[in-house]
Design an enzyme around this catalytic site. Structure first.
Site, mmCIF file in Angstrom:
data_model
loop_
_atom_site.group_PDB
_atom_site.id
_atom_site.type_symbol
_atom_site.label_atom_id
_atom_site.label_comp_id
_atom_site.label_asym_id
_atom_site.label_seq_id
_atom_site.Cartn_x
_atom_site.Cartn_y
_atom_site.Cartn_z
ATOM 1 N N GLU A 21 0.988 -1.220 0.033
ATOM 2 C CA GLU A 21 0.449 -0.106 -0.103
ATOM 3 C C GLU A 21 1.110 1.529 0.167
ATOM 4 O O GLU A 21 0.822 2.462 -0.380
ATOM 5 C CB GLU A 21 -0.674 0.285 1.351
ATOM 6 C CG GLU A 21 -2.057 -1.372 1.311
ATOM 7 C CD GLU A 21 -2.371 -0.639 2.348
ATOM 8 O OE1 GLU A 21 -3.922 -0.289 2.485
ATOM 9 O OE2 GLU A 21 -2.614 -1.644 3.032
ATOM 10 N N TYR A 53 -12.041 27.986 1.058
ATOM 11 C CA TYR A 53 -11.893 26.082 0.982
ATOM 12 C C TYR A 53 -10.838 26.444 -1.125
ATOM 13 O O TYR A 53 -11.052 24.440 -0.189
ATOM 14 C CB TYR A 53 -13.750 25.806 0.600
ATOM 15 C CG TYR A 53 -14.038 26.960 -0.689
ATOM 16 C CD1 TYR A 53 -15.137 25.680 -2.092
ATOM 17 C CD2 TYR A 53 -15.390 27.524 -0.503
ATOM 18 C CE1 TYR A 53 -15.043 26.750 -2.949
ATOM 19 C CE2 TYR A 53 -16.899 28.024 -1.491
ATOM 20 C CZ TYR A 53 -16.210 27.740 -2.369
ATOM 21 O OH TYR A 53 -17.146 28.372 -3.344
ATOM 22 N N GLU A 73 -6.822 6.698 10.810
ATOM 23 C CA GLU A 73 -7.475 7.228 11.809
ATOM 24 C C GLU A 73 -6.580 8.371 11.551
ATOM 25 O O GLU A 73 -7.372 9.245 11.989
ATOM 26 C CB GLU A 73 -7.583 6.714 12.930
ATOM 27 C CG GLU A 73 -8.760 5.783 13.346
ATOM 28 C CD GLU A 73 -8.686 4.063 12.369
ATOM 29 O OE1 GLU A 73 -9.591 2.851 12.622
ATOM 30 O OE2 GLU A 73 -7.519 4.221 11.536
ATOM 31 N N LYS A 98 -11.199 4.945 1.649
ATOM 32 C CA LYS A 98 -9.959 4.030 1.720
ATOM 33 C C LYS A 98 -11.121 3.292 0.705
ATOM 34 O O LYS A 98 -11.439 1.709 1.437
ATOM 35 C CB LYS A 98 -9.545 3.492 1.972
ATOM 36 C CG LYS A 98 -8.477 2.358 1.798
ATOM 37 C CD LYS A 98 -7.536 1.853 2.952
ATOM 38 C CE LYS A 98 -6.330 1.456 2.750
ATOM 39 N NZ LYS A 98 -5.370 1.426 3.542
#
Length: 119
Positions: A21, A53, A73, A98
Protein backbone atom coordinates in the site's frame (compact mmCIF):
# COMPACT_ATOMS: atom_id res chain seq x y z
CA UNK A 1 -23.16 27.61 13.22
CA UNK A 2 -23.74 27.12 9.53
CA UNK A 3 -22.44 24.09 7.65
CA UNK A 4 -19.99 24.39 4.77
CA UNK A 5 -19.36 21.07 2.99
CA UNK A 6 -16.78 19.97 0.43
CA UNK A 7 -17.44 16.44 -0.75
CA UNK A 8 -15.27 14.03 -2.71
CA UNK A 9 -11.77 15.49 -2.49
CA UNK A 10 -9.72 12.84 -4.27
CA UNK A 11 -5.99 12.19 -4.17
CA UNK A 12 -3.57 9.29 -4.36
CA UNK A 13 -1.94 8.48 -1.04
CA UNK A 14 0.46 5.82 0.16
CA UNK A 15 -1.24 5.07 3.47
CA UNK A 16 -1.84 1.62 4.88
CA UNK A 17 -0.45 -1.05 7.10
CA UNK A 18 0.89 -3.20 4.29
CA UNK A 19 4.12 -2.46 2.46
CA UNK A 20 2.49 -2.74 -0.97
CA UNK A 21 0.00 0.00 0.00
CA UNK A 22 2.84 2.34 0.86
CA UNK A 23 4.75 1.40 -2.29
CA UNK A 24 1.94 1.42 -4.87
CA UNK A 25 -0.49 3.94 -3.37
CA UNK A 26 -4.23 4.11 -3.90
CA UNK A 27 -7.07 6.58 -4.18
CA UNK A 28 -8.39 8.19 -1.02
CA UNK A 29 -11.38 10.53 -0.84
CA UNK A 30 -12.20 13.04 1.85
CA UNK A 31 -15.46 14.77 2.71
CA UNK A 32 -15.40 17.85 4.92
CA UNK A 33 -18.16 19.58 6.82
CA UNK A 34 -17.21 22.75 8.67
CA UNK A 35 -19.15 24.61 11.31
CA UNK A 36 -18.77 28.27 10.33
CA UNK A 37 -20.73 31.41 11.11
CA UNK A 38 -21.24 32.82 7.61
CA UNK A 39 -23.20 35.96 8.53
CA UNK A 40 -20.21 38.32 8.29
CA UNK A 41 -19.25 36.98 4.85
CA UNK A 42 -22.86 37.11 3.67
CA UNK A 43 -23.03 40.77 4.67
CA UNK A 44 -19.69 41.82 3.21
CA UNK A 45 -19.59 39.48 0.17
CA UNK A 46 -15.82 39.32 0.78
CA UNK A 47 -13.77 36.12 0.66
CA UNK A 48 -11.59 37.44 3.49
CA UNK A 49 -14.58 37.08 5.84
CA UNK A 50 -15.06 33.35 5.35
CA UNK A 51 -13.19 30.08 4.94
CA UNK A 52 -11.43 29.92 1.58
CA UNK A 53 -12.41 26.39 0.65
CA UNK A 54 -10.12 26.43 -2.42
CA UNK A 55 -7.08 26.87 -0.18
CA UNK A 56 -8.48 24.35 2.30
CA UNK A 57 -8.98 21.70 -0.40
CA UNK A 58 -5.39 22.20 -1.64
CA UNK A 59 -4.08 21.65 1.91
CA UNK A 60 -6.22 18.52 2.39
CA UNK A 61 -5.10 17.12 -0.96
CA UNK A 62 -1.47 17.69 0.03
CA UNK A 63 -2.10 15.98 3.39
CA UNK A 64 -3.40 12.90 1.58
CA UNK A 65 -0.55 12.84 -0.93
CA UNK A 66 2.36 13.24 1.52
CA UNK A 67 3.76 11.69 4.71
CA UNK A 68 2.27 8.18 4.62
CA UNK A 69 0.67 6.81 7.77
CA UNK A 70 -0.64 3.36 8.63
CA UNK A 71 -4.21 4.18 9.65
CA UNK A 72 -7.05 6.19 8.15
CA UNK A 73 -7.74 7.31 11.72
CA UNK A 74 -4.42 9.16 11.69
CA UNK A 75 -5.12 10.64 8.26
CA UNK A 76 -8.58 11.80 9.34
CA UNK A 77 -7.13 13.52 12.41
CA UNK A 78 -4.49 15.22 10.25
CA UNK A 79 -7.23 16.56 7.98
CA UNK A 80 -9.36 17.69 10.94
CA UNK A 81 -6.38 19.61 12.31
CA UNK A 82 -6.02 21.40 8.96
CA UNK A 83 -9.69 22.37 9.04
CA UNK A 84 -9.49 23.66 12.61
CA UNK A 85 -6.38 25.72 11.86
CA UNK A 86 -8.73 28.46 10.63
CA UNK A 87 -10.09 30.12 13.79
CA UNK A 88 -13.46 30.72 12.10
CA UNK A 89 -14.09 26.96 12.03
CA UNK A 90 -15.82 25.96 15.27
CA UNK A 91 -16.04 22.25 14.47
CA UNK A 92 -15.41 19.85 11.63
CA UNK A 93 -16.63 16.49 10.49
CA UNK A 94 -14.14 14.62 8.32
CA UNK A 95 -14.84 11.42 6.43
CA UNK A 96 -11.95 9.54 4.86
CA UNK A 97 -12.86 6.97 2.21
CA UNK A 98 -10.54 4.12 1.26
CA UNK A 99 -12.50 2.39 -1.52
CA UNK A 100 -9.66 0.06 -2.54
CA UNK A 101 -8.76 -1.19 0.93
CA UNK A 102 -7.12 -4.63 0.82
CA UNK A 103 -10.08 -6.67 2.06
CA UNK A 104 -10.81 -10.19 0.86
CA UNK A 105 -14.51 -9.55 0.20
CA UNK A 106 -16.73 -7.63 -2.17
CA UNK A 107 -17.43 -4.15 -0.78
CA UNK A 108 -17.89 -0.66 -2.13
CA UNK A 109 -16.06 1.50 0.41
CA UNK A 110 -14.35 1.75 3.77
CA UNK A 111 -15.08 5.08 5.42
CA UNK A 112 -14.22 6.63 8.77
CA UNK A 113 -15.98 9.76 10.00
CA UNK A 114 -14.64 11.81 12.89
CA UNK A 115 -16.06 14.92 14.53
CA UNK A 116 -13.68 17.41 16.14
CA UNK A 117 -14.31 20.80 17.68
CA UNK A 118 -12.42 23.56 19.38
CA UNK A 119 -11.85 23.08 23.09
Amino acid sequence: MDRLAVVGIEAVGHHGVFEFEKREGQVFRADLVLGVDTRTAAGSDDLQDTVDYGTLVAAVKQAIEHDPVDLIETLAQRIADICLADPRVGWTEVTVHKPDAPIEATFSDVALTIHRSRP
